[in-house]
Design a protein around this motif. Structure first.
Motif, PDB file in Angstrom:
ATOM      1  N   GLY A  43       0.788  -1.238   0.000  1.00 24.17           N
ATOM      2  CA  GLY A  43       0.000   0.000   0.000  1.00 24.17           C
ATOM      3  C   GLY A  43       0.810   1.272   0.000  1.00 24.17           C
ATOM      4  O   GLY A  43       0.269   2.362   0.184  1.00 24.17           O
ATOM      5  N   GLY A  46       3.587   2.335  -6.020  1.00 20.25           N
ATOM      6  CA  GLY A  46       2.779   1.840  -7.130  1.00 20.25           C
ATOM      7  C   GLY A  46       3.443   0.724  -7.910  1.00 20.25           C
ATOM      8  O   GLY A  46       2.889   0.242  -8.893  1.00 20.25           O
ATOM      9  N   PHE A 251     -11.214   6.343   7.690  1.00 21.91           N
ATOM     10  CA  PHE A 251     -11.840   5.159   7.082  1.00 21.91           C
ATOM     11  C   PHE A 251     -11.055   3.903   7.440  1.00 21.91           C
ATOM     12  O   PHE A 251      -9.875   3.964   7.802  1.00 21.91           O
ATOM     13  CB  PHE A 251     -11.942   5.324   5.554  1.00 21.91           C
ATOM     14  N   ASP A 254      -7.392   1.841   7.350  1.00 23.67           N
ATOM     15  CA  ASP A 254      -6.240   2.749   7.484  1.00 23.67           C
ATOM     16  C   ASP A 254      -6.235   3.543   8.794  1.00 23.67           C
ATOM     17  O   ASP A 254      -5.167   3.828   9.340  1.00 23.67           O
ATOM     18  CB  ASP A 254      -6.214   3.726   6.298  1.00 23.67           C
TER      19      ASP A 254
ATOM     20  N   TYR B  10     -10.125   5.555  -1.240  1.00 22.49           N
ATOM     21  CA  TYR B  10      -9.613   6.169  -0.009  1.00 22.49           C
ATOM     22  C   TYR B  10      -8.443   5.322   0.514  1.00 22.49           C
ATOM     23  O   TYR B  10      -7.422   5.828   0.915  1.00 22.49           O
ATOM     24  CB  TYR B  10     -10.714   6.256   1.051  1.00 22.49           C
ATOM     25  N   SER B  11      -8.637   3.984   0.493  1.00 22.21           N
ATOM     26  CA  SER B  11      -7.641   3.077   1.050  1.00 22.21           C
ATOM     27  C   SER B  11      -7.059   2.186  -0.054  1.00 22.21           C
ATOM     28  O   SER B  11      -7.799   1.724  -0.931  1.00 22.21           O
ATOM     29  CB  SER B  11      -8.299   2.185   2.114  1.00 22.21           C
ATOM     30  N   ALA B  12      -5.751   1.942   0.028  1.00 26.27           N
ATOM     31  CA  ALA B  12      -5.120   1.037  -0.939  1.00 26.27           C
ATOM     32  C   ALA B  12      -5.736  -0.362  -0.843  1.00 26.27           C
ATOM     33  O   ALA B  12      -5.776  -1.103  -1.830  1.00 26.27           O
ATOM     34  CB  ALA B  12      -3.614   0.973  -0.681  1.00 26.27           C
ATOM     35  N   THR B  13      -6.219  -0.716   0.331  1.00 27.20           N
ATOM     36  CA  THR B  13      -6.844  -2.031   0.518  1.00 27.20           C
ATOM     37  C   THR B  13      -8.056  -2.173  -0.400  1.00 27.20           C
ATOM     38  O   THR B  13      -8.291  -3.239  -0.976  1.00 27.20           O
ATOM     39  CB  THR B  13      -7.267  -2.207   1.999  1.00 27.20           C
ATOM     40  N   VAL B  32      -2.432   0.189 -11.203  1.00 26.47           N
ATOM     41  CA  VAL B  32      -1.390   1.109 -11.666  1.00 26.47           C
ATOM     42  C   VAL B  32      -1.101   2.136 -10.562  1.00 26.47           C
ATOM     43  O   VAL B  32      -1.962   2.385  -9.698  1.00 26.47           O
ATOM     44  CB  VAL B  32      -1.846   1.858 -12.954  1.00 26.47           C
ATOM     45  N   PRO B  33       0.093   2.734 -10.585  1.00 25.94           N
ATOM     46  CA  PRO B  33       0.372   3.803  -9.618  1.00 25.94           C
ATOM     47  C   PRO B  33      -0.613   4.955  -9.810  1.00 25.94           C
ATOM     48  O   PRO B  33      -1.038   5.218 -10.943  1.00 25.94           O
ATOM     49  CB  PRO B  33       1.794   4.253  -9.966  1.00 25.94           C
ATOM     50  N   SER B  40      -2.256  13.089  -4.818  1.00 27.88           N
ATOM     51  CA  SER B  40      -0.885  13.048  -4.297  1.00 27.88           C
ATOM     52  C   SER B  40      -0.656  11.800  -3.454  1.00 27.88           C
ATOM     53  O   SER B  40       0.380  11.657  -2.822  1.00 27.88           O
ATOM     54  CB  SER B  40      -0.611  14.305  -3.472  1.00 27.88           C
ATOM     55  N   ASP B  41      -1.631  10.896  -3.433  1.00 23.14           N
ATOM     56  CA  ASP B  41      -1.442   9.657  -2.679  1.00 23.14           C
ATOM     57  C   ASP B  41      -0.338   8.816  -3.308  1.00 23.14           C
ATOM     58  O   ASP B  41      -0.106   8.876  -4.515  1.00 23.14           O
ATOM     59  CB  ASP B  41      -2.753   8.854  -2.634  1.00 23.14           C
ATOM     60  N   CYS B  42       0.308   8.002  -2.473  1.00 20.71           N
ATOM     61  CA  CYS B  42       1.487   7.304  -2.971  1.00 20.71           C
ATOM     62  C   CYS B  42       1.214   5.854  -3.379  1.00 20.71           C
ATOM     63  O   CYS B  42       2.127   5.149  -3.777  1.00 20.71           O
ATOM     64  CB  CYS B  42       2.598   7.370  -1.919  1.00 20.71           C
ATOM     65  N   GLY B  43       0.010   5.393  -3.302  1.00 15.36           N
ATOM     66  CA  GLY B  43      -0.260   3.985  -3.568  1.00 15.36           C
ATOM     67  C   GLY B  43      -0.694   3.697  -4.990  1.00 15.36           C
ATOM     68  O   GLY B  43      -0.175   4.276  -5.952  1.00 15.36           O
ATOM     69  N   TYR B  44      -1.665   2.804  -5.139  1.00 14.58           N
ATOM     70  CA  TYR B  44      -2.099   2.399  -6.461  1.00 14.58           C
ATOM     71  C   TYR B  44      -3.607   2.556  -6.616  1.00 14.58           C
ATOM     72  O   TYR B  44      -4.347   2.687  -5.640  1.00 14.58           O
ATOM     73  CB  TYR B  44      -1.698   0.958  -6.762  1.00 14.58           C
TER      74      TYR B  44
END
Lengths: 398, 74
Positions: A43, A46, A251, A254, B10-13, B32-33, B40-44
């Motif tokens: 998480g 990417g 949420f 997280d 909201y969540s990468a999960t 994808v990223p 500006s979130d760093c996940g996917y």
């Protein structure tokens, strides 16, 4: 005696209530797989290895949710162990004070945070007596007040293997509008719980005990009806989400999972739960097997070990956990001889549960505890009985 | 309309959960990223074909997955 097991080459492990050992090979393989093939931070980035790590953690989330009848895997919150999870729930639910009710069979992982909040002020705690090791739901209800915010119930004692009437207490809590937190450190993977049907709002579990995962794993499950807005986080920090904000997200999951998760451990935990599902009759089968091993041990020890004294009634021992003393001997001496002379690993003392030992009349000396796991056999128990016979005879010899 | 769109969460999960649900439903998707022009979130996030948006919405609603928004992929 002719030892069938417990030789220097083969030890006997009866300390599964502390942590299960050995772990299934699939658990070891899953940890190694993460450490050698994946290795990314779930998480947080990417790239493919981060995504693969996220997949592994999600699989663990789904496995835990499925074990407890939870449809939404986002309602699984990973923590580092059951104590961590219980602290999140207890401190989170009582962050602005209130009354809490608990039983006299609790582990220190629940009573210590409760007493600490009480000592700081603003929280009051009522401990309901549990004569013989089982709380009477009617007594529990009498302890509830209009300002009771949280009920905390040890599902099964880590020291005595006794189960509390969680369903009856849950029904009362639902009727009275009190949130019920169940400490399932000893029962996850052993006693089936379905959060869709059973009246429990929050479950705390350990990943490294009955779920056969590695140490450093555990967490909370939140029922579908539980409003997590009531529970304040214990930790604040990076979640990989809402990164433009300096405030904690609100949420699931997280909100409660700041910092890098134990992906290696969760990879193993997922494999541990799959292992349980793969066994004949799954969780129910493990329960029956452990009950059978406990009954087998108790019957033979009562008959053959002089001065054998188990404080819990045999009919109440549900989880393969038995505490006992040998009359006239210190529990720590018995455990030392078992380890040193017979290669049998067990735990002596108060088992971080002084309140439960007081309830059962074994405080402050404590007891010797045998806790069986799925890999233990009746041959091993036979060997342990012979060892205890010899140890009790040592006492007789002076 | 752009050929591809991305679902932001909201969540990468949630993004992993979504990718699994879409796979089960036989809908083409790729993790994808998160494009910097969107967040500006760093996940996917999950990239889908724009034509599949109605089906994707249906799957997410049925699965109970919360998402932030669906945007055009540039």
């Amino acid at each position: 005696m002719n030892p069938p097991a417990g030789t220097p080459d083969k030890l006997i492990y009866f300390d599964n209530a502390a942590t299960t050992f050995p772990k299934p090979q699939a658990v070891v393989d899953a940890v190694v797989d993460y450490m050698t093939r994946i290795g990314g931070n779930p998480g947080r980035s990417g790239h493919q290895l981060s995504i693969d790590a996220g997949e592994i953690v999600f699989s663990a989330r789904e496995a835990v949710a499925s074990l407890f009848g939870v449809t939404n895997p986002m309602r699984v919150i990973f923590c580092s162990n059951a104590t961590d999870a219980l602290n999140l729930a207890i401190q989170g639910m009582l962050h602005d004070g209130g009354h809490a009710v608990t039983t006299a069979m609790e582990h220190n992982s629940t009573i210590r945070p409760l007493r600490e909040l009480e000592r700081r002020g603003g929280v009051e705690v009522t401990v309901v007596p549990s004569p013989g090791g089982v709380v009477d739901p009617a007594d529990f209800e009498k302890a509830l007040r209009s300002d009771t915010r949280l009920a905390v119930v040890n599902h099964a004692s880590n020291a005595f293997g006794i189960i509390q009437p969680l369903g009856a207490i849950g029904d009362i809590c639902r009727r009275r509008g009190v949130v019920l937190l169940a400490d399932c450190a000893q029962t996850a993977g052993l006693v089936p719980i379905d959060m869709k049907k059973d009246p429990v709002d929050i479950i705390a579990f350990a990943g490294h005990k009955g779920l056969y995962g590695p140490t450093g794993t555990g967490g909370l499950l939140l029922s579908e009806g539980f409003d997590h807005g009531m529970m304040r986080p214990l930790k604040y920090g990076g979640t990989g989400s809402s990164s433009d904000s300096v405030y904690q997200p609100d949420f699931l999951p997280d909100m409660y999972e700041s910092g890098t998760l134990n992906a290696a451990g969760l990879s193993g935990l997922c494999a541990g739960i799959k292992y349980i599902f793969s066994l004949q009759e799954g969780v129910r089968g493990i329960h029956l097997r452990k009950k059978d091993l406990a009954a087998y041990f108790l019957a033979r020890a009562e008959e053959r070990v002089r001065g054998f004294d188990p404080p819990a009634s045999a009919s109440l021992v549900e989880t393969g956990v038995i505490s006992f003393n040998i009359e006239g001997m210190e529990p720590s001496d018995v455990a030392y001889h078992l380890s040193d002379r017979y290669n049998i690993m067990c735990r002596a003392g108060l088992h971080c549960a002084p309140m439960a030992h007081r309830t059962m009349g074994t405080f402050p000396e404590g007891a010797v505890r045998f806790s069986f796991g799925v890999f233990n056999t009746k041959d091993e128990i036979d060997y342990a009985i012979s060892a205890l016979e010899e140890i009790s005879a040592m006492k007789e010899a002076g | 309309m752009n050929a591809f769109s991305v679902i932001l969460f909201y969540s990468a999960t949630s993004s992993i959960w979504t990718a699994r649900l879409l796979k089960k439903a036989g809908i083409e998707r790729k993790m994808v990223p998160i494009p910097r022009y969107l967040s500006s979130d760093c996940g996917y996030c999950v990239r889908i074909k724009s034509d599949d948006i109605p089906r994707v919405r249906e799957v997410l609603e049925k699965g109970g997955v919360e998402f932030a928004r669906i945007e055009a992929w540039k």
